[in-house]
Structure formats: structure tokens, C-alpha cells
Design an enzyme around this catalytic site. Sequence first.
Site, PDB file in Angstrom:
ATOM      1  N   ASP A  35       0.791  -1.230   0.000  1.00 47.02           N
ATOM      2  CA  ASP A  35       0.000   0.000   0.000  1.00 47.02           C
ATOM      3  C   ASP A  35       0.819   1.275   0.000  1.00 47.02           C
ATOM      4  O   ASP A  35       0.272   2.376   0.101  1.00 47.02           O
ATOM      5  CB  ASP A  35      -0.959  -0.005   1.194  1.00 47.02           C
ATOM      6  N   ASP A  43      -7.185  -4.031  -5.394  1.00 48.59           N
ATOM      7  CA  ASP A  43      -6.785  -2.742  -4.823  1.00 48.59           C
ATOM      8  C   ASP A  43      -5.377  -2.327  -5.270  1.00 48.59           C
ATOM      9  O   ASP A  43      -5.035  -1.151  -5.336  1.00 48.59           O
ATOM     10  CB  ASP A  43      -6.787  -2.788  -3.284  1.00 48.59           C
TER      11      ASP A  43
HETATM   12  N1  GLY Z   1      -7.368  -1.604   0.253  1.00 48.05           N
HETATM   13  C1  GLY Z   1      -8.213  -2.008   1.277  1.00 48.05           C
HETATM   14  C2  GLY Z   1      -9.639  -1.665   1.104  1.00 48.05           C
HETATM   15  O1  GLY Z   1     -10.080  -1.272   0.053  1.00 48.05           O
HETATM   16  O2  GLY Z   1     -10.360  -1.832   2.062  1.00 48.05           O
END
Ligand code: GLY
Length: 373
Positions: A88, A153
Amino acid sequence: MDRPIKHARKQLGLAIDVIEASGKCLNPVTLKSDGSVYNCSYTDWRSGFFPGSVWYLYELSGDSTLLPPARKYTEAIREAENLTWHHDIGFIINCSFGNGWRLTKDTTYPAVIIQAAKSLSTRFRKQANVIQSWNVDRGWMSQRGWECPVIIDNMMNLELLFEATRLSGDSTFYQIAVAHADRTLTEHFRPNGSCYHVIDYNLKDGSVRNRHTAQGYAHESVWSRGQAWAVYGFTVCYRETKDLRYLNQALKTFTFMKNHPAMPSDLIPYWDMDAPKIPNEPRDVSTASCMAAALYEISTYNTSDASSYKEYADRIMNSLSSSAYCAALGTNGNFLLEHSVGSIPHNSEIDVPLNYADYYYLEALKRKLDLEK
Ligand code: GLY
């Protein structure tokens, strides 16, 4: 859209007042069940959104008193440039330092963006041609039997890599982003255009081991935020490469959501479009704001129906800016929007404000303004 900007300036101004009065660099994410604000550390995937929101608010309002807090909250998470244990870092650094660089050309910011891209690139797995999202030796992830989980994601982390190639001249970052996007295009999507949340790869031969969910209702269900990540992420990939396959996938996934029989008339999706108790299921505002931001960008590209994407985004923004979703001044822990969902399977953050819903709302507001100038 003057009123939403003025309201956002006042509401986030209150959040900034709380942070400044604390004497610490708090980083607000959401509300806890006791009603208090949850603040995160730089390692949390959401640590770039509040600094990023202050950058957007500075840009939207033209209020230069927002520059010092934007800089300070951005600096406070600099250490994230060295994170290598999750994917992330793209969200974290691009939303904070990325916006700071775009708006100020502060000459100390590119080094952070490039270092972050190096850290993210350590997670590239050549056999599968993907960036590994999560480690499998931590918390609930270690219980799932995965080897190399990649979540949709992860498409949102690629923007950082494209920017790092521009800033450094090193094309490795660009190549990793394209390899990841290509493999995701092949493996993550169903024929109807919707996407899986988690694809688990074999680290030895790169084959797919599992097609799963983590935050959706079921493996084969449509977790809404994942669809928004896909639309936004592939739109960025089209922007950076002009490869039409990416834009076509973004359009296909959006069209699937738009035509979904369970889509509510105010266009704020349920957290999962196959959740069993629809219409008595929580909505997810973060999906809607991310989708709106992506659609404004799509409307600038040469497609057969460009204006329809802006019209759809405008309808989302009207809903989000109404009292049904936009919190009254001084309420909602000083977050802008109510009614988002973190993860129902983990019984975590259900029908709450989330800082990423606010971030993409402000980004969408900026894109809307630019289009209407
Ligand atoms: N990337 C984590 C979410 O979308 O909750």
C-alpha cells in the site's frame, strides 16, 4: 459546487484544529465504536489520505493557510518510503507526497516518491509477473492458505511507479506497473466485467492457485469497492500508457456496475452487490467517491459516450453532497462523508466515515471543477 467546497473547508478545518491543539501529528482515519476518532501511524494503508485531502482542499479553496498543515502532515509519514512488508505504499506516498509534488514542486519530494517506488518494487514476483499485495505470515492473512495474494486494490499503487519513472528516468518502475496491470487484466476479471478481490499465485510457476475474496460477501460475489479500484486503476494505466485494453476494461467494469439491477437510484452502491439482505445492507460511500473521480477522468478521453460518464459522476456527487451522505458541520468526527464500509467479513468499520471516501470525494470535486471551467 461552491457550497461543498466551503463546507469541506470548514469541516476539515475543524479536524485540523483538533490535530494542532493536540501538539501531535494525528492522522484521522475513521470513527471507533465509542464515537472517538481513530488515528493511524504511517504504516497503515490509509495514512496518506488525510494529508492528501488537505492538499486537495488547499487546491480547491486557494486558501494558503492550508499549505503549512499539508506539508507538515505529509512530512510526518515520510518514513513510509521504506515500507516493504505490504503493497500500500503507493496509496500512502502518492496521495501525500504525490499531490504535494504536483502542487508545489518541492524539490525534496521526488526522492521520497522514487524511494517508495523502489520499496514497492521489492514485492514484484517475476514468476507471476505481479506485485505481491499481502505477506502471508501476518494476522488473518496467515489463516487463508495463500502463497502470493494479489488484490484488485493493488491497481491503485501503480500510479506511484509511473510517476517514479518520470522523475528518475528509470523505466524499471514503468515495466513493473505494466506487467502487473497485464497479469491483473488476464486473471482478475469475470466475463461479465466484474472482478475478483484476491488472486492467489503460485510463487514457483506463476500459476493461479485461488480466486477468492477477503472483504466481499463471497468468492464469486461483487465486492463494490474492488470494482471502483479496478475502474480507477485501469483508467490511470490508460492515462500513462495509452493502451486501449486498459480503458476498455475500466469501461466494462463500470458498465457492469451501472447496469447492476441492485444499484440504488442515488448511485451509492451496497458494500457488495450480492449481499444477501439487499436492500437492507449498508451502502459504501467510498466506492461511490472513488468511482466518481475515475469517471471524471474517463470523460476526458475519446470514447463513444464521453459526456455520459461525467453525467453519471455528477449524479453521484449530487448524492454525496446532500445531507443523506454529507455530515453536518462539527459532526461525524469532522469527517466529510458518512456511510462507508471497511470490511464486513472482519466486522470492522461498518457504516462509518472513512478518510479515503473523503479523499476521493475532494479529488472528484477538483476534477469536476476543472471540467466545468
Ligand atoms: N485496500 C483495502 C480496502 O479497500 O479496504
